[in-house]
Every structure is written in structure tokens, then in C-alpha cells.
Write a protein that holds these residues in place. Sequence first.
Motif, PDB file in Angstrom:
ATOM      1  N   VAL A   1       2.249   3.475   0.313  1.00 37.33           N
ATOM      2  CA  VAL A   1       3.140   2.317   0.297  1.00 37.33           C
ATOM      3  C   VAL A   1       4.246   2.532   1.329  1.00 37.33           C
ATOM      4  CG1 VAL A   1       4.851   1.082  -1.096  1.00 37.33           C
ATOM      5  CG2 VAL A   1       2.655   1.751  -2.107  1.00 37.33           C
ATOM      6  N   LYS A   2       4.641   1.497   2.043  1.00 34.13           N
ATOM      7  CA  LYS A   2       5.698   1.617   3.052  1.00 34.13           C
ATOM      8  C   LYS A   2       6.986   2.094   2.390  1.00 34.13           C
ATOM      9  CE  LYS A   2       3.687  -1.988   5.959  1.00 34.13           C
ATOM     10  NZ  LYS A   2       3.827  -3.356   6.503  1.00 34.13           N
ATOM     11  N   SER A   3       7.724   2.947   3.090  1.00 35.40           N
ATOM     12  CA  SER A   3       8.900   3.592   2.495  1.00 35.40           C
ATOM     13  C   SER A   3       9.927   2.583   1.999  1.00 35.40           C
ATOM     14  CB  SER A   3       9.542   4.541   3.510  1.00 35.40           C
ATOM     15  OG  SER A   3       9.889   3.845   4.696  1.00 35.40           O
ATOM     16  N   TYR A   4      10.101   1.487   2.741  1.00 30.59           N
ATOM     17  CA  TYR A   4      11.106   0.504   2.325  1.00 30.59           C
ATOM     18  C   TYR A   4      10.640  -0.351   1.146  1.00 30.59           C
ATOM     19  CZ  TYR A   4       8.334  -1.986   5.875  1.00 30.59           C
ATOM     20  OH  TYR A   4       7.304  -2.505   6.637  1.00 30.59           O
TER      21      TYR A   4
ATOM     22  N   ILE B   1      -0.354  -4.563  -2.381  1.00 37.05           N
ATOM     23  CA  ILE B   1       0.459  -5.390  -3.275  1.00 37.05           C
ATOM     24  C   ILE B   1       1.824  -5.621  -2.641  1.00 37.05           C
ATOM     25  CG2 ILE B   1       1.569  -5.517  -5.546  1.00 37.05           C
ATOM     26  CD1 ILE B   1      -0.685  -3.807  -6.636  1.00 37.05           C
ATOM     27  N   LEU B   2       2.254  -6.867  -2.573  1.00 38.85           N
ATOM     28  CA  LEU B   2       3.567  -7.190  -2.029  1.00 38.85           C
ATOM     29  C   LEU B   2       4.641  -6.824  -3.040  1.00 38.85           C
ATOM     30  CD1 LEU B   2       2.780 -10.679  -0.439  1.00 38.85           C
ATOM     31  CD2 LEU B   2       2.976  -8.472   0.719  1.00 38.85           C
TER      32      LEU B   2
ATOM     33  N   CYS C   1      -1.134   9.841  -6.244  1.00 35.71           N
ATOM     34  CA  CYS C   1      -0.046  10.074  -5.298  1.00 35.71           C
ATOM     35  C   CYS C   1      -0.155  11.496  -4.756  1.00 35.71           C
ATOM     36  CB  CYS C   1       1.304   9.888  -6.004  1.00 35.71           C
ATOM     37  SG  CYS C   1       2.728   9.866  -4.889  1.00 35.71           S
ATOM     38  N   ARG C   2       0.443  11.749  -3.597  1.00 36.25           N
ATOM     39  CA  ARG C   2       0.499  13.092  -3.037  1.00 36.25           C
ATOM     40  C   ARG C   2       1.691  13.863  -3.600  1.00 36.25           C
ATOM     41  NH1 ARG C   2       0.876  12.489   3.124  1.00 36.25           N
ATOM     42  NH2 ARG C   2       1.593  14.625   2.821  1.00 36.25           N
ATOM     43  N   TYR C   3       1.623  15.192  -3.521  1.00 39.11           N
ATOM     44  CA  TYR C   3       2.672  16.059  -4.056  1.00 39.11           C
ATOM     45  C   TYR C   3       4.057  15.694  -3.507  1.00 39.11           C
ATOM     46  CZ  TYR C   3      -0.997  19.331  -5.588  1.00 39.11           C
ATOM     47  OH  TYR C   3      -2.078  19.908  -6.190  1.00 39.11           O
ATOM     48  N   HIS C   4       4.148  15.675  -2.179  1.00 45.04           N
ATOM     49  CA  HIS C   4       5.455  15.520  -1.548  1.00 45.04           C
ATOM     50  C   HIS C   4       6.110  14.191  -1.905  1.00 45.04           C
ATOM     51  CE1 HIS C   4       5.986  19.069   0.982  1.00 45.04           C
ATOM     52  NE2 HIS C   4       4.679  19.050   1.189  1.00 45.04           N
ATOM     53  N   HIS C   5       5.317  13.129  -1.943  1.00 44.09           N
ATOM     54  CA  HIS C   5       5.889  11.816  -2.231  1.00 44.09           C
ATOM     55  C   HIS C   5       6.379  11.732  -3.669  1.00 44.09           C
ATOM     56  CE1 HIS C   5       4.066  10.900   1.591  1.00 44.09           C
ATOM     57  NE2 HIS C   5       4.658   9.720   1.585  1.00 44.09           N
TER      58      HIS C   5
END
Length: 641
Positions: A127-130, A86-87, A155-159
Motif C-alpha cells: 500500500v502507498k505510504s501516504y 482498495i482506495l 505483511c512484511r516484517y519491516h512494515h
Amino acid sequence: MEKKYIQPSIINYSLFRTLLDEKATLRYFGISKGAELSLNDISSKKSTRTFVIAEPGFGKTRLLKEIISYASVISKEGIFIELKKILPNRAIDAYIQDNLAVLFKSKKFILKNSKQLVVCLDALDEVKSYDFSAIVELIEVFSKKYFNISLFVSCRYHHFSKYQNLFDTFQFDFLQIQPFTREQVKSYLNNSNISDQDVEQMIRILTSRGRDLIIQTPRYLEMIANFIGKEGAEVVSNLTKGELFEKFIYQKLDLENRKSKNNESELIKRVLEKIALVMEIYQTNTLKKDDLITIFEDVKSNLNISFLHQVPIKDFLDRTVIKDNIDEIEFENTEFQEFLAAKEILRLGRSDQVVFDLAVDQELNEIFPSWFNTLSFLIDLNIDLINPIFEFTNNRLSDLQDEAYHRFLTRVHVERLKLEERKRIFEDVFSYYQKAMNWIPYDVAENLSFYFDISQNIILKKAIVEAESEPNYFVKNGNVAFIIAFLIEKEIFNDSQLKYWEEKLTQFAKDANTNGVLQRQTLFALGKLKNIELLKKVVHLRTSSDDLILQEFMEACAEINPNDKFSIDSFVIGCKRREIYARYGIYQITERKGLKQLLDYFVSDDKFLDMFFDQESIFKEKDKKLIENIKNRFDKNIQKS
């Protein structure tokens, strides 16, 4: 075609903080702890906003797809969406409408604000960080606009932990996916036509004390099942742990290679080995990203120069067995790091000298405990290293040894050792625990049984005689009983030898002058003898006030014959004491006569009935097994009675 879905244990939390606090203590490789949720429970949750949290490879994507597939069972419609596609400037509902024809969904799905709709948004961590904060805003807008739907986001824990401030306005609860239990691992592999015996062999090879097994992660469990399907269980059972890990890592790299259509897996593997060794040297399982870049800059080798030109850092983190934890990295599995470090040591040459330079505390003249697993992989890769390590430990001035060393020493692939080497390891380790008057750990006892030669039966018999004059004789006898249990399982004794040990074990179990450990270890051994008459000789133990003795008695009954009248009587006694293994024994009753006896207890024993149904909320999924067993054997005779 995907294999039959074996659902992992899933637990619901209302707060992310609570999930993190309990993450390390919820379960162990045996049974799951906590209230587990079925697909129906998940789909019928009161909260309609849920984050699905787990590490890579734990099946977040598969779970979300199963939720969508299950939607039609409860008269709902659902759709699955990959968030990375998704953009950030495109609304989620607009993306759905534009891509409706190609998205994974139920047949009659139409996007609307309805309670009969389920939407699963997968892999927020990819998803890209930016774009991350923008995508989070899109999720929030979508959630508010379609407030009636059931919305799941993985989602993962750390994110989630790193960016949880972005979710302050979200009213979500959390589902945690736990590692597979032994029962789930066996069920998955059995569904892949792998026998119980081969499954147990696989578990033994891969077991590492105090850690989750690699095959408790669905991604790698699927890999090993596919490999066994192609090569056969016999081929796999003859592999060492190191050879299995080689296949895990290569298969993952090759899979990512095919996705990218490049041929960089060998180069990536070499770089992974260098990183792994650096992390082992510094005795750490995490590495800051800045330090990773420094490693590449400091090591001015053609390998690293070639790597940096061919593989962007982001691709390296996304496509290997490394986890990107935003600010730092770690390997998906700690044993991947240890195995790859061992591979790098072999590349350096003069492995024995390198081992003593890196793995030995020069001041204390002993091996760093954190290095034992890496050394295990080294010996897998080069069996000749076992003797210098063995000699180093035996030649030290101190007589002190520890469990970590014994676990390391007894995890060598025994078929690659000479008979005298195997016998020497057995005698040295066993003798240590006898002299030190220490209880031998379960896994060390099991491992030692593979090193035992029948000519050493005299050593075990002699140990009992020597123990008679000791005040703590029960420790020595308990150690013997523990090892004997695993040897009985291997059918190593002839009839005369077996008769001797039957008598000794019964004698141990009747000994009332101990602290209970001897009885527990003896009951474990009696279960291996598969003779219910032996348990009847020590029937007093099934009413013991020691809960651990009671547990072992229940397990012995289940192992010998759960359908026997004596076993069923014992399970009922255990259930009244809320003994979990008594309940597990009941699930194994499959014969008509045994089921009738159980149903008679339900009718005639109110206390048993109350205790059994009092725990229904915890065991409801497992109770389906009992209902299934009754259905399979139900007839008019049972109905009349």
C-alpha cells in the motif's frame, strides 16, 4: 497452471515481539524447528484474526490463496483481496461487492458476518505510504463489522514493525513463514521432474555457510525449477554460482519489465551494480534512502542521469531485487549484493588491482572476511583471478588462515581449474588443518572432495601414519574420515582402495580413547559405504551415552538401508532416547517386511509406543508419511500378525 503446492514451515505466535526474537534462531537448512501448522490447523485456529508475516518472495500471496482454496474442504467460503487496489476512501466490504465477479474466491461466496467465511487481505506492505494509515483504519472497521469471519492480513516484517503502533487496538496473532528446509526444496524440485542427484548438485553449488540458500525462498526456487524445465538439469548443473545468480536477477528484472511494458532492465542492472559495490566498500548490507539519493547525485555519469530521467525511485525500489524497508534499503538476498558488486568491479578494469585496493586490510595485510563471498563471484566471472589471490595468501608472513578463506578457496567451479591447480588447493587446505590440529568443517571437507585426484590417496594414507605418534591423533584421523566419506560417495576408489578404507574406518569407530568426534565422523563415512554389516561391527555405538554419536548412527542406518532389521532395531532404540533422526529413519521404512517388524514393536514394546506418541504433536504432519507407507504395503498377512 501453478505447480503442486509445497507448504513451507509455518509457526504461530501470539505476540509480534516473540516472533522477532525467535526469527533468527528457529530453523536451519535441514529440518524445521517448532510446531509446524498445516492448512487445516491454520483454517481451524481459535484466533480468527491473523497477520501473516514474511519477507518478499516467501509465498505470502500463495499461502493466502491456498487458504481460500482449502476453505471448501472444511465447508467454508473464502475470498482473496489485494489491499493496494482498495482506495483509502472506499470501505473494504463495498470494494468486495463492486468487484465480486473478478476477485479470487470460492464458488458460493457471499459476504456476511459468518463463522463459515474466510477473508484474506494481501500485501499490506505494498500500500502507498501516504495511504497506509487510512487502509489500516479500513481493516479495523471491516474487522469489527464482520467480527465472526476468519480474517488474514499479510505483511512484511519491516512494515509491520515500523507501523505497529497503528495496530495497538487489533487483537491479532501472527503466522511466520519460514524459509524452505532441504526436504521441502527437494520435494518441490522432485515435483518438477528433477532427480535427487541434480537437486543435491544444485544445493552444493548454491550453499553459503551460515546463510539461507537462495532456493529456500519460494520465489527463486520456482525460477530455478522453471529454468531447469526449459534448459534441462544437465545444463544448469554445469553453470557456476555466478551464472545462476545472473539468471535469478535477470529473470526477476525481465518479469517486472514485462509488467511495466518498458525496456529498462539493463539500465537498472547497471545502477544496481554501482549501489552494490558502494555497500560492499562500506561493508554494510543496508543503506539509508537519503544515502541512496546522495549516490545518484554524487555520481555524475551519463548512466545515472539517464536512469533518473527514466526510472522513478519508487518504481526502482518496487521492481528490482532491492527490498524497501521504509527508511532504508537492502538487497532481497545478501548474495545478490555480492554478485552485483563483483560485476561492477569487472567493469572497472584491472580487476586484480581493484580487488587488492578494496578487499585487503592494508594494515593487517589480509583479506576482509566480509569480502570472501564477493571474491567467489569474481572468480566465477574471471577464473584467472584465483592465482594472484592464492599467491597473496601464501606469501604473507603469517601462517594463520581461517575457515572463511578455506570456504572461499574451495568453492571455485572445479571444472574450470587445471588439474595441478585443483591438487594444489586440496593439499594446501588439507595440510593446514592437519598441521593446526583443527577439525575440518563439514562444508570444507565436502568442497575439498571435488578437488581431490586419486593420485593423492597416498597423502590421506600418510596422514594416518603420521597421526600415530600424536597425542591428538584422533583429530587428524577424523579429518581423514570426513574427507573419505565424500570421496566414497563419488565412487572414486577401486575395490582394493575401498577395502583399505573400510578396515581403517572400522578401526577408527572402535577406538574408545577419543572425545567422540572421531566416532561421529567415522559413522558418517561408514554410512556412505552402504554396508550394514560394517555397522554391526560397531553396534556398541548405538547405545552410546553421546547423543551426537547416537544421531550419526541413526543417520547411517537410514542411509544404508532403513528397511533392514538391524536398522529398525536401531531406530526403536533411538526413539526411546528421543533421537529425532531415529524417527526420521522410521519414516523411510517402506518395505512390507520392515513395516511388519515396526508394527510388531508398536504392539510389544510399551516404552517405544509411549515415546513415539508422546511427540505426536510435533511430528503429526510427518507421521502421515508413515501411515501412507503402511497403507501402501498393508495386506492380510500384516493384519493377522
